[in-house]
Design a protein around this motif. Sequence first.
Motif, PDB file in Angstrom:
ATOM      1  N   TYR A  69       0.824  -1.203   0.000  1.00 49.31           N
ATOM      2  CA  TYR A  69       0.000   0.000   0.000  1.00 49.31           C
ATOM      3  C   TYR A  69       0.858   1.253   0.000  1.00 49.31           C
ATOM      4  O   TYR A  69       0.580   2.209  -0.714  1.00 49.31           O
ATOM      5  CB  TYR A  69      -0.919  -0.015   1.218  1.00 49.31           C
ATOM      6  CG  TYR A  69      -1.974   1.052   1.183  1.00 49.31           C
ATOM      7  CD1 TYR A  69      -2.892   1.086   0.136  1.00 49.31           C
ATOM      8  CD2 TYR A  69      -2.068   2.012   2.177  1.00 49.31           C
ATOM      9  CE1 TYR A  69      -3.855   2.066   0.087  1.00 49.31           C
ATOM     10  CE2 TYR A  69      -3.032   2.986   2.131  1.00 49.31           C
ATOM     11  CZ  TYR A  69      -3.926   3.007   1.088  1.00 49.31           C
ATOM     12  OH  TYR A  69      -4.892   3.976   1.039  1.00 49.31           O
ATOM     13  N   LEU A  81       2.747   4.986  -6.114  1.00 45.91           N
ATOM     14  CA  LEU A  81       1.451   5.665  -6.172  1.00 45.91           C
ATOM     15  C   LEU A  81       0.293   4.708  -5.949  1.00 45.91           C
ATOM     16  O   LEU A  81      -0.848   5.013  -6.287  1.00 45.91           O
ATOM     17  CB  LEU A  81       1.296   6.350  -7.530  1.00 45.91           C
ATOM     18  CG  LEU A  81       2.199   7.565  -7.743  1.00 45.91           C
ATOM     19  CD1 LEU A  81       2.032   8.111  -9.138  1.00 45.91           C
ATOM     20  CD2 LEU A  81       1.892   8.644  -6.726  1.00 45.91           C
ATOM     21  N   MET A 117      -1.485   3.787  -3.408  1.00 45.89           N
ATOM     22  CA  MET A 117      -2.662   4.253  -2.663  1.00 45.89           C
ATOM     23  C   MET A 117      -3.424   5.311  -3.456  1.00 45.89           C
ATOM     24  O   MET A 117      -4.639   5.357  -3.418  1.00 45.89           O
ATOM     25  CB  MET A 117      -2.273   4.766  -1.284  1.00 45.89           C
ATOM     26  CG  MET A 117      -1.303   5.891  -1.284  1.00 45.89           C
ATOM     27  SD  MET A 117      -0.826   6.216   0.429  1.00 45.89           S
ATOM     28  CE  MET A 117       0.292   7.554   0.189  1.00 45.89           C
ATOM     29  N   PHE A 118      -2.689   6.091  -4.233  1.00 42.37           N
ATOM     30  CA  PHE A 118      -3.344   7.092  -5.070  1.00 42.37           C
ATOM     31  C   PHE A 118      -4.212   6.396  -6.119  1.00 42.37           C
ATOM     32  O   PHE A 118      -5.390   6.724  -6.290  1.00 42.37           O
ATOM     33  CB  PHE A 118      -2.274   7.961  -5.747  1.00 42.37           C
ATOM     34  CG  PHE A 118      -2.800   8.886  -6.796  1.00 42.37           C
ATOM     35  CD1 PHE A 118      -3.491  10.032  -6.439  1.00 42.37           C
ATOM     36  CD2 PHE A 118      -2.628   8.610  -8.142  1.00 42.37           C
ATOM     37  CE1 PHE A 118      -3.990  10.886  -7.403  1.00 42.37           C
ATOM     38  CE2 PHE A 118      -3.123   9.452  -9.110  1.00 42.37           C
ATOM     39  CZ  PHE A 118      -3.805  10.600  -8.742  1.00 42.37           C
ATOM     40  N   ARG A 152      -7.301   4.811  -4.507  1.00 49.34           N
ATOM     41  CA  ARG A 152      -8.269   5.811  -4.053  1.00 49.34           C
ATOM     42  C   ARG A 152      -8.990   6.439  -5.246  1.00 49.34           C
ATOM     43  O   ARG A 152     -10.190   6.692  -5.191  1.00 49.34           O
ATOM     44  CB  ARG A 152      -7.571   6.909  -3.256  1.00 49.34           C
ATOM     45  CG  ARG A 152      -7.161   6.484  -1.868  1.00 49.34           C
ATOM     46  CD  ARG A 152      -8.368   6.399  -0.952  1.00 49.34           C
ATOM     47  NE  ARG A 152      -7.935   6.183   0.426  1.00 49.34           N
ATOM     48  CZ  ARG A 152      -8.760   5.936   1.430  1.00 49.34           C
ATOM     49  NH1 ARG A 152     -10.059   5.848   1.203  1.00 49.34           N
ATOM     50  NH2 ARG A 152      -8.308   5.760   2.635  1.00 49.34           N
TER      51      ARG A 152
END
Lengths: 255, 703
Positions: B269, B273, B275-276, B279
């Motif tokens: 995680y 990038l 997590m970007f 999301r």
Amino acid sequence: MDTVLECKDIEKYYGNRSNVTKALDGVSFNVRQGEFVGVMGPSGSGKTTLLNCIATIDSVSAGFIHIGGRDITALAGNELARFRRDELGFIFQDSNLLDTLTAFENIALALTIAKAPASEIPARVQAAAAALQIGDALEKFPHQLSGGQKQRVAAARALIGNPTLILADEPTGALDSKSARRLLESFEALNAEVKATILMVTHDPFAASYCHRILFLRDGRLFNEIHRGDAPRKQFFDRIMEVVGFLGGETAEVL
Amino acid sequence: MYAKLAFRSVRRSLRDFAIYFFTLAFGACVFYAFNSIADQQAVLTLSERQMQVIGMLESLIQMVTVFLAVVFGFLVLYANRYLIRRRKKEFAIFLSLGMSRGHISRIIVMETVLVGLGALVAGLVLGYLLSQVLLLVTALLFETEVAGFALFFSPGAAAFTLGCFIIIFVCVLVFNIVTVSRYKLIDLLLAGQMSESPKLRRLSAAIVLFVVSLAMIGVSYWLLIDNGMLDFGNQFIASTLLVCTGTVLFFFSLAGFLLRLVQGSKGLYLRGLNMFTLRQLSSKVNSAFLSISLVCMVLFCALTAMCIGFSTVTSFNGMLEKNTRFDASYVANYGVGQMPGEEQTIVERQAQADGYDMARAFARHVESWDSLVGSSVQIDLFDAGITLGDLLDVSGYRFSGAYAEIEGTRLRETPVDVITLSRFNALRASLGEAPASLAADEFAVWCDMDDFQGLYEGFFRQGGVLEVFGTTLRPQGKEAFDTLVATGQAGGNSGVLVVPDAVVPAGTSPSKSVLNIKFNGARETIDPLFTAAVAAAYGNAYYNGTVNDLNKGDYGWPFISGSSAQDYYEQNNSLTAVISYLAIYIGLILLITCAAILALQQLTQAADNAQRYALLGKIGTDKRMVNGALFWQTVIYFVFPLVLALAHSAVAMSVAKDVVQLFGHLDIEAPLAMTASVAVAVYGGYFLFTYLASRNTIRAVRG
């Protein structure tokens, strides 16, 4: 103390041969490790251009900028991105947080893109958040935060990679006076405790009064420079107001 | 001036218009090409039956086109909305400069007409080329040749395509004008700002929902496999409802589930990038899950249709080869024509007069029979009172699929006929197969249906014995013979017992006979003469394939049904052509519609997210890392609907396979592979284009 930022005769032109605008016209100054420097000046004086050049977002037409001993005007492409990531921290007027990420993730992003080991990221984010007093807001999304909190999250993001230089562009511009004061106090604390070097562009004399030193720009030239020394903030504020008044007064004469 | 504005804006945003343009052009191309099939008869040499088929195909394709045009119309509206949305800022400037909404509408009208007309022309040109290919395909399917001048243009199809486009574009225009007239200047000016309130959902709920969705899809698969496709009862409806709900839930919870899954591993995680990306996906999918589910279900229809189309071509063509090894075959059934109070049927009495010799009767009825027919083999089947039930009891075999339902009833009562070894070997010899041999107390099995092999193998394993006409026989060998019974009957022989000649008592009358004929010469030259001669002798009955009209005095001797290889070919090729053309047509249009919708959504998203990507660049993210995030986002967006649709489609096809297997053999592996490769080519093209275009969009913002 070491020199962190060295600007030498930087010039920036816009337009073509027949119609040249000089946004920066031979600006030279140094910033030493651990300094908190403000840049002031009326609209169109070249503050933002100067900041963009130092931030490697824009390039200079002539002159050199050294940050941490490296000539940034010679960098290109991914080198620039890597340099921005490793040596610089940014705080923008409108915080510029990613609205799909939580505060924690926004701060952590600065570390993950630098490929920091995942195991140490949570602890570092917690530490930075604690320094900026936003430890309890980490799991919230930007739209759930107040303007001041957002700016402090942005400050944490700028700070977390231990950058050589933190650049702040009108950080208090969108804040009410109380939030602005708290943000500036945390800047002061960061500067004193973590020895962060901060270069802040502002047109607000109150914000500027928290700095150690103020550079005044006018028409692309360095016009004046005042040091706070050991003077109390109130006294420094008065001196800033004098210069601002003088700048404003002269403009009034021209008109 | 307005024309100039319209023209410039199209040229400037060529990249935005590109996907719209290509989709429109491709649609026009496919519309034209398939509708032109009707006019192919002008340049093809076709038999009367083939003409009929083409006529039927024409009206079917027109009907389907109307349906597809509606689907396509929605796509165009959707694409158009995306284009308008991207230009809110531009319209805001026009409005604030004092242009009226009417003027803006005029610009939009001109743009729409410009793009639509360009796409239509390009599509028709492409369609013209594609129709030449289709012409060759038709010629191949109907085993005929293109007569005379090969390049042909179908004005009817062009007019039909034009009509569809005009209707679609009138709708688009009305929609656009209404949209623009509703705009408020303030909304337009603020259109570029980031939305500040992403929908929030508890992530733990996403995991539960995801598991539930998988369970629902699994149960629906099980229900469908268990139920089969013969019965459209409650179980079928339940399965359909479950799979729809499951699919919607799947996409509703997918992003949250992925997010939670990856969050579980900090190493993954908090890397780059990731997590970007996750999301971004979850914020987008929250609002788009319904349209993605719809795309997935339409994709499922498209894939299944194409798969059916390809499988019809491959399996029927494979079967045709096998099925037409005799030039003509006729079946006589002695059980037909039972009159009250009489023991012998009419057919039997007539047959007895000819000594049960079909060829003798034919030679008497049909002119120049002896010169047309080179050789013929007649096989006689006897009823020894044995049924499949007798064999099932010993074998212990259980049928699966569609046969399982009739196993206890109709299937048990199906008679298992008996043939003598000498006749069987005569048939094998005529096909060039080695003769079978039997000891005096042995029998062999003759069966060419895949599903029944297990039954006989079980019987052999159990060492079962049978009593045939008073003689006890034990089975020989381990497998059944799969020799062809007659032209057009491959895969239809559920089982005949081959017994030594001595087992059948002399004078036993057969229950059924089959006459297999080989012509005295090439099939192409003899068949028309033969067909005409048989038609002359038996009248229209030949075309109906039966002479069982008691009122007219026909009683089914020497044949009750049959066909020549050529006739069988034409019938089945026509069927193949109709099914495969329609299925591939529908499949293609639906496929591009789906791909285009996903592409447009992804492009809209890239435009909406340009600011976020710019910010990533400002804080020093590598270009490669940003492109990687975009790539994975696009991959997930495109791949998940495709994978789920492929899974649905594979299950549906495996069940459909059981149904088709009642009538014969069906390969689904090759058609599935073919469908997958076409899907991947079209879909992959859209994917690549989308990725590159969104990369350009974010690069433009980053500077």
